[in-house]
Design an enzyme around this catalytic site. Structure first.
Site, PDB file in Angstrom:
ATOM      1  N   LYS A  53       1.517   6.157  -4.243  1.00 31.86           N
ATOM      2  CA  LYS A  53       0.042   6.369  -3.567  1.00 31.86           C
ATOM      3  C   LYS A  53      -0.430   7.791  -3.812  1.00 31.86           C
ATOM      4  O   LYS A  53      -1.763   7.855  -3.975  1.00 31.86           O
ATOM      5  CB  LYS A  53       0.557   6.551  -1.914  1.00 31.86           C
ATOM      6  N   GLN A  97       5.588   6.678   6.107  1.00 24.63           N
ATOM      7  CA  GLN A  97       6.222   5.980   5.225  1.00 24.63           C
ATOM      8  C   GLN A  97       7.566   5.442   5.724  1.00 24.63           C
ATOM      9  O   GLN A  97       8.319   6.325   6.359  1.00 24.63           O
ATOM     10  CB  GLN A  97       6.706   6.632   3.930  1.00 24.63           C
ATOM     11  N   ASP A 120      -2.660   2.456   8.080  1.00 25.14           N
ATOM     12  CA  ASP A 120      -1.564   1.442   7.770  1.00 25.14           C
ATOM     13  C   ASP A 120      -1.920   0.384   8.873  1.00 25.14           C
ATOM     14  O   ASP A 120      -0.964  -0.755   8.418  1.00 25.14           O
ATOM     15  CB  ASP A 120      -0.206   2.099   7.948  1.00 25.14           C
TER      16      ASP A 120
HETATM   17  N1  GUN Z   1       7.421   0.899   3.163  1.00 27.13           N
HETATM   18  C1  GUN Z   1       7.166  -0.110   2.393  1.00 27.13           C
HETATM   19  N2  GUN Z   1       5.977  -0.338   2.586  1.00 27.13           N
HETATM   20  C2  GUN Z   1       5.209   0.265   3.387  1.00 27.13           C
HETATM   21  C3  GUN Z   1       3.853   0.432   3.858  1.00 27.13           C
HETATM   22  O1  GUN Z   1       2.946  -0.378   3.394  1.00 27.13           O
HETATM   23  N3  GUN Z   1       3.559   1.012   4.500  1.00 27.13           N
HETATM   24  C4  GUN Z   1       4.303   2.102   5.225  1.00 27.13           C
HETATM   25  N4  GUN Z   1       4.046   2.861   6.364  1.00 27.13           N
HETATM   26  N5  GUN Z   1       5.768   2.035   4.738  1.00 27.13           N
HETATM   27  C5  GUN Z   1       5.855   1.069   3.887  1.00 27.13           C
END
Ligand code: GUN
Length: 292
Positions: A53, A97, A120
């Site tokens: 990211k 995350q 998110d």
């Molecule tokens: N863990 C795995 N995929 C994601 C996601 O799209 N967002 C978040 N916050 N955590 C994740």
């Protein structure tokens, strides 16, 4: 042979468009978009996602305000950081995350994020907007699935869709987005009976379980669109470590009408929707600037 739904290629195209848009908007707002990814602990898969990211942000010209905390970080410390980021004018998006270390209450933290910075789409306000069919920030993975299907003109109207997996990150918002697109939606999960026959009835299959190879060719309706959100790291017979999905790709591609690969399918689309949400949130801020 099924049509390959190339998430990697579409993600590159969307990211190139976003990079251009950012260049133009930066001149108006006087700053780049900003994203803060918060991570706690050292889950290697999470660390890899977060790196991905942050690299994507750098490529597009999005400023990163991410922080990586030790697994011992307290709920209060993280709450305070989120409050600071909510107030920070340079930050348009905040993402925590997941998964967090068990000690921490993830829901309570997500609830602290300003819904307008919740890139998110996991804050109750944004999930509520999705339930009500109102505009709002949408969860990245299901949004990526929808965008990929839209790009390949996969018809959803009145089709039978099944979502396997009921997580808040993927399964639940996915089902709502398919419903919003007029599909007839079924949600299946680990307690569902006759999973194979339920799946066999579906024109659209979205699987987000994380069990390597659980979807075999004889479970899939001929011509169905198969979207594999599952991603697991396995060590294969030759001792090589690699990423695989929930779907037995080689076998299923000769039955399905369309199929996503793993890797190179939904993974890159998820990151791209995060970047897209960050830019959308940035644009909203641009619109609400005094004097405009
Ligand atoms: N863990 C795995 N995929 C994601 C996601 O799209 N967002 C978040 N916050 N955590 C994740």
């Amino acid at each position: 042979m099924a049509q390959l739904l190339d998430g990697k290629a579409l993600a590159q195209k969307i990211q190139a468009d976003l990079a251009q848009q950012i260049q133009t908007l930066k001149a108006q707002l006087g700053r780049p978009p900003g994203l803060a990814v918060l991570m706690a602990g050292d889950n290697p898969a999470s660390a890899a996602y977060v790196r991905g990211k942050e690299r994507a942000c750098e490529r597009l010209g999005i400023a990163s305000f991410g922080q990586h905390f030790p697994a011992t970080v307290s709920q209060a410390e993280l709450t305070e950081i989120i409050h600071q980021l909510n107030q920070d004018e340079r930050v348009d998006g905040i993402l925590v995350q997941l998964p967090l270390p068990d000690r921490l209450d993830a829901s309570a933290l997500l609830n602290q994020i300003d819904p307008d910075k919740d890139v998110d789409g996991l804050h109750p306000t944004n999930l509520g907007r999705l339930v009500r069919g109102e505009p709002g920030l949408r969860s990245c993975t299901p949004a990526g699935v929808m965008r990929l299907m839209q790009f390949y003109n996969i018809d959803l109207k009145s089709k039978q869709a099944i979502v396997v997996g009921r997580s808040i990150l993927v399964g639940k918002p996915m089902a709502l987005m398919l419903l919003e697109a007029d599909a007839t939606v079924m949600m299946a999960h680990s307690r569902s009976h006759n999973l194979s026959s339920l799946i066999r009835g579906a024109d659209i299959l979205v699987t987000a379980v994380g069990r390597p190879g659980m979807i075999a060719a004889d479970m899939v309706k001929p011509g169905a669109a198969v979207i594999d959100v599952g991603i697991s790291r396995i060590t294969d017979a030759t001792g090589q470590s690699r990423l695989v999905g929930d779907v037995q790709f080689e076998a299923v591609q000769s039955v399905a009408g369309a199929i996503t690969p793993v890797p190179g399918g939904i993974g890159p689309m998820t990151v791209t929707m995060l970047l897209q949400n960050t830019v959308s949130s940035y644009c909203e801020r641009l619109k609400s600037q005094p004097g405009d």
